[in-house]
Design a protein around this motif. Structure first.
Motif: not given
Ligand SMILES: Nc1ncnc2c1ncn2[C@@H]1O[C@H](COP(=O)(O)OP(=O)(O)OP(=O)(O)O)[C@@H](O)[C@H]1O
Ligand SMILES: [Mg+2]
Length: 614
Positions: A167, A171, A266
């Motif tokens: 994640l 991002y 995300a």
């Protein structure tokens, strides 16, 4: 987001010299802010523990309360630290700004007068006020916030990657376009920031000039032209400010939507990962809470970089002035001026050459002139022939470009400027008075150390005598007499009145050498003779050089020197020169008015002066 570029960093680092006294508090305040930000980043980690522990497993109420108390404690600590930052940082910047401003002013006073041909009053005003204000605001707010925000974003990014590498990576993909846009922003903004500051200085010059020349503008009905000019300049500045705002808003917009978009991606991915048990719910909560804490610092980066570039432009403009070396400097081992000889000081100009700037035409091209001790020499020449220029070389307001000026045999360049200016007093063509009382304006002519040694009565006596010689009796009839404030902020005096106060200032210090640039032009012929007689009576032993345009002035001098084509082509008594020197005759006739071919009639002013003296 790219950091400020190397040249900006270098320029701003030079501010350390002035910022040093404030550094401890700025660093302490910055540290408090940084710790507060890091605490904000710690809260999501506590949340993660709560969610993954008590909330999703045994549901122990005590553990949840404990965690809530911890979050509360962190919140209070953060608030205290933010308060500390305000308390620490609010005041030291003002001290730095004051020191910088004082140093700039001191430096300006030390710079050669030629500098004022290069920078207008408005530019210097803007540099010492607006620019320094911007620099101060950046130093205590922008710089601290930039460091704190950048650190928070970096630490946050690491935490995101630790919390969930996948994640986190998704991002942080947003960083690529942000950095690219940041480079472009930095490039564009740097240029417009500087342009805006320069234009603000030009605008200040316009205001200054118009206020100064308001009578001329009104008399010639040119108010509308001045307004039109001003509006054009104001529009240009507005255009540049808009360019700045546009660049800024483009950057801020990018810093808002790019992270939001990658966060949304995300989020979708995170929910799927949590649903398929590849990431814990606690980690997911911590991830998004961390991203939320980072939002503000990320968004502020564009604005902070802008502030930094504004401060850089202000710093550059400040340093440009500070880096201008005083062209005239005192010698390492200054000579001492010999005691005043009984007959007075002898001033000698030896093959003096002078040009106003490198590569420009020489105004003086080998002037040889001796001002005999204790006598008055009048300097005569056509308009623009270099009389004012020559005169300014004696108190060393400019340095000669060739030859030398000697006071009692000592080159003025071998003396300290302080000594030279203590020995030579000047009254300029355009008499400037300062916003101070008449008394203080006159006392300005007395060298500081001599003034310090005077009793108030002696000082008052010196002022009285000087005003008396200058025939400035009108000052006693002013509303508050000698205490009346004149100059820009005070009472307006007439041209002739100002001239007389300026003359009194020049003679108050009983200088060794007195240099007068046509100081009596506004006086009628009889008063001029009275003043001249007074000068002879009071300033015995003072060597005087007086620029003269009128026959009445030259007639009162002991000797006359003719300045022609950058050289002195004749020295002698007025009557002799009139008989033998064609250029002298021409100058006096030309000054009397075009077309008056006949030699001017010379009034018997010597006789009049003698009479006044008796
Ligand atoms: N600060 C300056 N920078 C550049 N050139 C200058 C400057 N001051 C004067 N000059 C030039 O030097 C020449 C001599 O000027 P100066 O003021 O000495 O003349 P002047 O003899 O005093 O004239 P006036 O009788 O009109 O007062 C002029 O051509 C003028 O344009
Ligand atoms: Mg002049």
């Amino acid at each position: 987001m790219p950091p400020p570029d190397a040249s900006t960093t270098r320029a701003l680092l030079r501010l350390v010299r002035w910022a040093r006294p404030a550094l401890p508090r700025v660093v302490a305040g910055g540290s408090a802010t940084l710790v507060a930000s890091l605490i904000a980043l710690a809260v999501p980690q506590v949340l993660r523990g709560v969610v993954n522990g008590p909330l999703l497993t045994d549901g122990s109420r005590a553990a949840v309360v404990q965690a809530a108390l911890l979050v509360l404690l962190l919140g209070v600590l953060e608030a205290v630290l933010v308060w500390c930052r305000r308390a620490l940082i609010a005041t030291p910047g003002t001290g730095v700004e004051r020191t910088m401003r004082t140093d700039l002013f001191r430096h300006l006073l030390d710079l050669p007068v030629a500098v004022h041909d290069r920078w207008s009053g408005g530019q210097l005003l803007q540099r010492s006020m607006g620019d320094l204000h911007t620099v101060r605001r950046w130093m205590v707010f922008g710089l601290v916030q930039l460091v704190v925000s950048a650190t928070t974003v970096l630490v946050g990014a690491v935490l995101l990657l630790v919390t969930s590498p996948l994640l986190g990576a998704v991002y942080l993909c947003g960083a690529v376009p942000v950095v690219w846009l940041g480079f472009r922003f930095r490039q564009d903004y740097k240029v417009v920031a500087r342009r805006a500051r320069d234009q603000a200085g030009d605008l200040a010059t316009s205001v200054e000039e118009s206020v100064h020349g308001i009578r001329v503008l009104k008399a010639f009905g040119r108010g509308d032209d001045a307004l039109e000019d001003f509006v054009r300049q104001a529009d240009e500045l507005r255009g540049t400010e808009l360019d700045k705002a546009r660049a800024q808003s483009r950057m801020s917009f990018a810093l808002a939507w790019i992270p939001e978009t990658t966060l949304a991606v995300a989020l979708g991915l995170g929910v799927w990962l949590a649903a398929t048990d590849r990431v814990s719910v606690g980690a997911l909560v911590a991830f998004f809470a961390t991203a939320a804490v980072m939002t503000r610092p990320v968004e502020s980066l564009g604005q902070l970089l802008g502030m930094t570039l504004d401060a850089r432009a202000g710093t550059d403009r400040f340093l440009e002035v500070m880096d201008t070396a005083p062209a005239l400097s005192d010698p390492a081992v200054p000579a001492a001026l010999p005691p005043v000889p009984a007959e007075g000081t002898r001033v000698e100009l030896r093959d003096v050459r002078f040009a106003h700037g490198a590569g420009t035409r020489e105004v003086l091209r080998g002037v040889d002139l001796v001002l005999e001790p204790g006598l008055t020499t009048a300097l005569v020449g056509l308009t623009g022939s270099g009389k004012t220029t020559l005169l300014q070389l004696v108190p060393r307001l400019y340095d000669v470009t060739g030859g030398a000026v000697l006071l009692d045999g000592v080159d003025v360049r071998d003396l300290t400027r302080h000594d030279v200016r203590g020995a030579v007093a000047v009254a300029f063509e355009d008499p400037i008075l300062f916003s101070a009382s008449v008394r203080d304006n006159v006392l300005m002519g007395v060298p500081v150390e001599r003034l310090a040694a005077m009793s108030p009565q002696e000082a008052d006596e010196a002022v009285r005598v000087a005003l008396d010689v200058a025939r400035a009796g009108f000052v006693h009839r002013l509303p508050q007499g000698l205490d009346t404030v004149v100059g820009e902020e005070g009472m307006s005096l007439s041209g002739g009145q100002r001239q007389r106060v300026a003359l009194a200032r020049a003679i108050a210090g009983r200088p060794r050498v007195l240099v007068l640039d046509d100081p009596l032009s506004a006086l009628d012929v009889a008063t001029e003779a009275e003043v001249t007689a007074g000068l002879r009576r009071v300033l015995t032993g003072t060597t005087t050089l007086v620029v003269a345009h009128r026959t009445s002035t030259v007639a009162l001098a002991d000797r006359v020197a003719v300045l022609e084509d950058g050289r002195v082509t004749g020295v002698g008594r007025h009557a002799d020169l009139l008989a033998t020197h064609p250029h002298y005759r021409y100058v006096l006739t030309a000054e009397a008015g075009p077309g008056s071919g006949a030699p001017p009639r010379v009034p018997d002013l010597r006789g009049l002066a003698e009479e006044v003296r008796r």
